[in-house]
Scaffold this motif. Structure first.
Motif, PDB file in Angstrom:
ATOM      1  N   GLY A 113       5.907  10.021   0.576  1.00 37.53           N
ATOM      2  CA  GLY A 113       5.814  11.470   0.497  1.00 37.53           C
ATOM      3  C   GLY A 113       5.067  12.236  -0.245  1.00 37.53           C
ATOM      4  N   ARG A 114       5.389  13.647  -0.478  1.00 38.99           N
ATOM      5  CA  ARG A 114       4.958  14.446  -1.479  1.00 38.99           C
ATOM      6  C   ARG A 114       5.184  14.050  -2.883  1.00 38.99           C
ATOM      7  NH1 ARG A 114       4.232  20.346   1.846  1.00 38.99           N
ATOM      8  NH2 ARG A 114       4.135  19.248   3.542  1.00 38.99           N
ATOM      9  N   LEU A 115       4.519  14.093  -3.893  1.00 41.03           N
ATOM     10  CA  LEU A 115       4.785  14.082  -5.317  1.00 41.03           C
ATOM     11  C   LEU A 115       5.532  15.315  -5.862  1.00 41.03           C
ATOM     12  CD1 LEU A 115       1.440  12.620  -6.699  1.00 41.03           C
ATOM     13  CD2 LEU A 115       3.611  11.354  -6.342  1.00 41.03           C
ATOM     14  N   SER A 116       5.394  16.458  -5.201  1.00 41.82           N
ATOM     15  CA  SER A 116       6.466  17.428  -5.520  1.00 41.82           C
ATOM     16  C   SER A 116       7.836  17.264  -5.502  1.00 41.82           C
ATOM     17  CB  SER A 116       5.798  18.723  -4.936  1.00 41.82           C
ATOM     18  OG  SER A 116       5.719  18.415  -3.649  1.00 41.82           O
ATOM     19  N   THR A 117       8.402  16.197  -5.115  1.00 39.76           N
ATOM     20  CA  THR A 117       9.890  15.959  -4.521  1.00 39.76           C
ATOM     21  C   THR A 117      10.444  16.101  -6.192  1.00 39.76           C
ATOM     22  OG1 THR A 117       9.657  13.705  -4.620  1.00 39.76           O
ATOM     23  CG2 THR A 117       9.531  14.607  -2.585  1.00 39.76           C
ATOM     24  N   GLY A 118       9.991  15.811  -7.063  1.00 38.76           N
ATOM     25  CA  GLY A 118      10.334  15.745  -8.409  1.00 38.76           C
ATOM     26  C   GLY A 118      10.739  14.270  -8.989  1.00 38.76           C
ATOM     27  N   ALA A 119      11.222  13.367  -7.959  1.00 33.89           N
ATOM     28  CA  ALA A 119      11.684  12.214  -8.284  1.00 33.89           C
ATOM     29  C   ALA A 119      11.037  11.023  -7.424  1.00 33.89           C
ATOM     30  CB  ALA A 119      13.093  11.985  -8.003  1.00 33.89           C
ATOM     31  N   PRO A 120       9.481  10.831  -7.476  1.00 34.01           N
ATOM     32  CA  PRO A 120       8.861   9.830  -6.694  1.00 34.01           C
ATOM     33  C   PRO A 120       9.522   8.164  -7.201  1.00 34.01           C
ATOM     34  CG  PRO A 120       7.584  11.183  -8.034  1.00 34.01           C
ATOM     35  CD  PRO A 120       8.601  11.500  -8.591  1.00 34.01           C
ATOM     36  N   PRO A 121       9.416   7.501  -6.381  1.00 34.76           N
ATOM     37  CA  PRO A 121       9.931   6.238  -6.400  1.00 34.76           C
ATOM     38  C   PRO A 121       9.088   5.576  -7.271  1.00 34.76           C
ATOM     39  CG  PRO A 121       9.016   6.278  -4.128  1.00 34.76           C
ATOM     40  CD  PRO A 121       9.055   7.652  -4.740  1.00 34.76           C
ATOM     41  N   TRP A 122       8.895   5.867  -8.475  1.00 31.98           N
ATOM     42  CA  TRP A 122       7.758   5.160  -9.524  1.00 31.98           C
ATOM     43  C   TRP A 122       7.547   3.810  -9.548  1.00 31.98           C
ATOM     44  CZ3 TRP A 122       4.142   8.068 -10.822  1.00 31.98           C
ATOM     45  CH2 TRP A 122       4.014   9.442 -10.794  1.00 31.98           C
ATOM     46  N   PRO A 123       8.804   2.982  -9.569  1.00 29.78           N
ATOM     47  CA  PRO A 123       8.512   1.356  -9.727  1.00 29.78           C
ATOM     48  C   PRO A 123       7.817   1.025  -8.249  1.00 29.78           C
ATOM     49  CG  PRO A 123      10.806   1.905 -10.143  1.00 29.78           C
ATOM     50  CD  PRO A 123      10.152   3.275  -9.722  1.00 29.78           C
ATOM     51  N   LEU A 124       7.855   1.608  -7.226  1.00 26.24           N
ATOM     52  CA  LEU A 124       7.042   1.215  -6.096  1.00 26.24           C
ATOM     53  C   LEU A 124       5.607   1.557  -6.173  1.00 26.24           C
ATOM     54  CD1 LEU A 124       7.211   0.015  -3.480  1.00 26.24           C
ATOM     55  CD2 LEU A 124       8.081   2.170  -2.261  1.00 26.24           C
ATOM     56  N   LEU A 125       5.326   2.755  -6.851  1.00 19.60           N
ATOM     57  CA  LEU A 125       4.185   3.169  -7.115  1.00 19.60           C
ATOM     58  C   LEU A 125       3.270   2.179  -8.274  1.00 19.60           C
ATOM     59  CD1 LEU A 125       5.156   5.721  -5.657  1.00 19.60           C
ATOM     60  CD2 LEU A 125       3.731   7.173  -7.244  1.00 19.60           C
ATOM     61  N   PHE A 126       4.058   1.781  -9.140  1.00 20.93           N
ATOM     62  CA  PHE A 126       3.422   0.907 -10.326  1.00 20.93           C
ATOM     63  C   PHE A 126       3.289  -0.333  -9.897  1.00 20.93           C
ATOM     64  CE2 PHE A 126       6.261   3.723 -13.588  1.00 20.93           C
ATOM     65  CZ  PHE A 126       5.242   4.426 -13.431  1.00 20.93           C
ATOM     66  N   ARG A 127       4.029  -0.850  -8.816  1.00 21.52           N
ATOM     67  CA  ARG A 127       3.800  -2.181  -8.088  1.00 21.52           C
ATOM     68  C   ARG A 127       2.972  -2.196  -7.129  1.00 21.52           C
ATOM     69  NH1 ARG A 127       8.047  -6.395  -8.787  1.00 21.52           N
ATOM     70  NH2 ARG A 127       6.631  -8.417  -8.210  1.00 21.52           N
ATOM     71  N   ALA A 128       2.368  -1.158  -6.625  1.00 21.80           N
ATOM     72  CA  ALA A 128       1.374  -1.061  -5.570  1.00 21.80           C
ATOM     73  C   ALA A 128       0.125  -1.849  -5.924  1.00 21.80           C
ATOM     74  CB  ALA A 128       1.106   0.524  -5.057  1.00 21.80           C
TER      75      ALA A 128
ATOM     76  N   ILE B 289       0.906  -1.083  -0.140  1.00 21.03           N
ATOM     77  CA  ILE B 289       0.099   0.129  -0.053  1.00 21.03           C
ATOM     78  C   ILE B 289       1.043   1.092   0.035  1.00 21.03           C
ATOM     79  CG2 ILE B 289      -1.718   1.412   1.264  1.00 21.03           C
ATOM     80  CD1 ILE B 289      -2.474  -1.510   2.814  1.00 21.03           C
ATOM     81  N   VAL B 290       0.631   2.011  -1.131  1.00 25.46           N
ATOM     82  CA  VAL B 290       1.678   3.255  -1.293  1.00 25.46           C
ATOM     83  C   VAL B 290       0.855   4.371  -0.906  1.00 25.46           C
ATOM     84  CG1 VAL B 290       2.821   4.634  -2.799  1.00 25.46           C
ATOM     85  CG2 VAL B 290       3.251   2.237  -2.862  1.00 25.46           C
ATOM     86  N   MET B 291       1.236   5.417  -0.064  1.00 28.71           N
ATOM     87  CA  MET B 291       0.796   6.524   0.260  1.00 28.71           C
ATOM     88  C   MET B 291       1.512   7.814  -0.208  1.00 28.71           C
ATOM     89  SD  MET B 291      -0.852   5.828   4.152  1.00 28.71           S
ATOM     90  CE  MET B 291      -1.818   4.548   4.517  1.00 28.71           C
ATOM     91  N   VAL B 292       0.732   8.803  -0.827  1.00 26.50           N
ATOM     92  CA  VAL B 292       1.535   9.931  -1.354  1.00 26.50           C
ATOM     93  C   VAL B 292       0.541  11.235  -1.146  1.00 26.50           C
ATOM     94  CG1 VAL B 292       2.795   8.341  -3.004  1.00 26.50           C
ATOM     95  CG2 VAL B 292       0.529   9.820  -3.682  1.00 26.50           C
ATOM     96  N   SER B 293       1.136  12.376  -1.500  1.00 23.92           N
ATOM     97  CA  SER B 293       0.257  13.661  -1.276  1.00 23.92           C
ATOM     98  C   SER B 293       0.736  14.503  -2.356  1.00 23.92           C
ATOM     99  CB  SER B 293       0.245  14.205   0.395  1.00 23.92           C
ATOM    100  OG  SER B 293       1.732  14.771   0.362  1.00 23.92           O
ATOM    101  N   ALA B 294      -0.265  15.347  -2.553  1.00 26.84           N
ATOM    102  CA  ALA B 294       0.179  16.459  -3.552  1.00 26.84           C
ATOM    103  C   ALA B 294       0.768  17.625  -2.681  1.00 26.84           C
ATOM    104  CB  ALA B 294      -1.000  17.086  -4.224  1.00 26.84           C
ATOM    105  N   LYS B 295       1.263  18.717  -3.489  1.00 28.47           N
ATOM    106  CA  LYS B 295       1.807  19.789  -2.927  1.00 28.47           C
ATOM    107  C   LYS B 295       0.882  20.566  -1.911  1.00 28.47           C
ATOM    108  CE  LYS B 295       3.697  24.448  -4.390  1.00 28.47           C
ATOM    109  NZ  LYS B 295       3.979  25.162  -5.437  1.00 28.47           N
ATOM    110  N   GLY B 296       1.230  20.886  -0.945  1.00 27.62           N
ATOM    111  CA  GLY B 296       0.489  21.682   0.142  1.00 27.62           C
ATOM    112  C   GLY B 296      -0.564  20.622   0.897  1.00 27.62           C
ATOM    113  N   SER B 297      -0.310  19.580   0.805  1.00 23.74           N
ATOM    114  CA  SER B 297      -1.409  18.601   1.585  1.00 23.74           C
ATOM    115  C   SER B 297      -0.440  17.635   2.141  1.00 23.74           C
ATOM    116  CB  SER B 297      -2.071  17.887   0.755  1.00 23.74           C
ATOM    117  OG  SER B 297      -3.160  17.430   1.513  1.00 23.74           O
ATOM    118  N   PRO B 298      -0.092  17.808   3.699  1.00 21.36           N
ATOM    119  CA  PRO B 298       0.847  16.894   4.447  1.00 21.36           C
ATOM    120  C   PRO B 298      -0.076  15.966   4.991  1.00 21.36           C
ATOM    121  CG  PRO B 298       0.519  18.951   5.517  1.00 21.36           C
ATOM    122  CD  PRO B 298      -0.114  19.364   4.360  1.00 21.36           C
ATOM    123  N   GLY B 299       0.545  14.904   5.495  1.00 17.04           N
ATOM    124  CA  GLY B 299      -0.195  14.211   6.494  1.00 17.04           C
ATOM    125  C   GLY B 299       0.104  12.561   6.071  1.00 17.04           C
ATOM    126  N   VAL B 300       1.022  12.493   5.036  1.00 14.16           N
ATOM    127  CA  VAL B 300       1.247  10.927   4.624  1.00 14.16           C
ATOM    128  C   VAL B 300       1.718  10.249   5.941  1.00 14.16           C
ATOM    129  CG1 VAL B 300       2.422   9.683   2.941  1.00 14.16           C
ATOM    130  CG2 VAL B 300       1.521  11.733   2.426  1.00 14.16           C
TER     131      VAL B 300
END
Length: 269
Positions: free
Chosen positions: A131-146, A4-15
């Motif tokens: 974390g937040r997707l605004s980091t610029g380098a999300p761990p995409w392989p993990l998101l795709f595998r979720a 289970i992967v959790m992410v947030s957008a810019k300006g929305s903390p809480g992950v």
């Protein structure tokens, strides 16, 4: 469950708070993996009262490069529950965003390893705080595998909701082009505001699987440590009540993907 992967957008903390609340309240054996490229916060926050050696994601990534994940993994974990040893664990994240470059080449191996944990004995589910997707380098392989990808959104104001629209569109696009489709995507909503759940779902075109209340005292302990948690606190009760819906969503998605996966496997191999 599996990943289970959790992410947030810019300006929305809480992950991290959401991931910790679920890890501490769900019944299944769970590993909370801090996979935020901007750095983890559990050691400096919730576990700040403990003296913990430099363990976690960075040495695990180094082990992945040496093909030694299985031998190293158990030594990189911190036990979160003294009453149920080995039941709720955390894999601490990096402590400096610069270290994310070291992790990046290993995300494929780490994602595959995490996915396999539920089939081990004992088996574990993985909640990955990305974390937040605004980091610029999300761990995409993990998101795709979720098995489930939760977009965490604070709903107090339009300022915290609006960035989630673009984030949801991007995630749908990326999952369609590179993953197994957008069916794994859902919402985790935090707090209360002027917008109803149905309105947010219609705006983001996503269903809600987790709803957490504003519980500042519990959230502060999960974020900064230094306090005592009780299972009857509102935030933990709400997180616990979401577990059946999460498990059901994952089971339904796996059932939907199973025929396609079987055909794809036999054709590809």
């Amino acid at each position: 469950m599996a990943i289970i992967v959790m992410v947030s957008a810019k300006g929305s903390p809480g992950v991290t708070t959401t991931a910790l609340a679920c890890t501490l309240s769900w019944n299944g054996r769970t590993v909370l993996a801090e996979c935020d490229p901007a750095g983890g916060s559990v050691l400096s926050g919730y576990l700040s009262g403990l003296e913990i050696p430099p363990i976690g994601l960075l040495p695990l990534a180094a082990a992945a490069l040496r093909d030694q994940l299985a031998d190293t993994f158990a030594h990189q974990l911190v036990d979160l529950d003294a009453n149920r040893p080995g039941h709720r664990l955390v894999l601490p994240g990096i402590n400096d965003p610069i270290q994310s470059g070291t992790i990046r080449p290993t995300w494929e191996s780490l994602a595959a390893f995490f996915a396999d944990l539920e089939r081990r004995e004992p088996g574990y589910d993985v909640i990955a705080d990305c974390g937040r997707l605004s980091t610029g380098a999300p761990p995409w392989p993990l998101l795709f595998r979720a098995d489930l990808l939760l977009l965490v959104v604070r709903v107090e104001t339009l300022r915290t909701i609006a960035p989630a629209v673009g984030a949801a569109e991007m995630l749908r696009r990326e999952l369609t082009q590179h993953g197994q489709g957008p069916g794994a995507l859902a919402l985790a909503l935090i707090g209360e505001g002027p917008y109803r759940r149905r309105d947010i779902e219609q705006r983001l075109l996503l269903p809600t699987l987790i709803e957490l209340p504003d519980d500042p005292r519990t959230a502060e302990v999960l974020s900064d440590g230094g306090g005592r948690l009780r299972g009857n606190q509102r935030l933990l009760r709400a997180a616990a009540s979401a577990e059946p819906a999460v498990r059901d969503a994952i089971a339904r998605r796996r059932a939907h993907l199973a025929p396609t996966s079987s055909r794809g496997s036999s054709h590809a191999r």
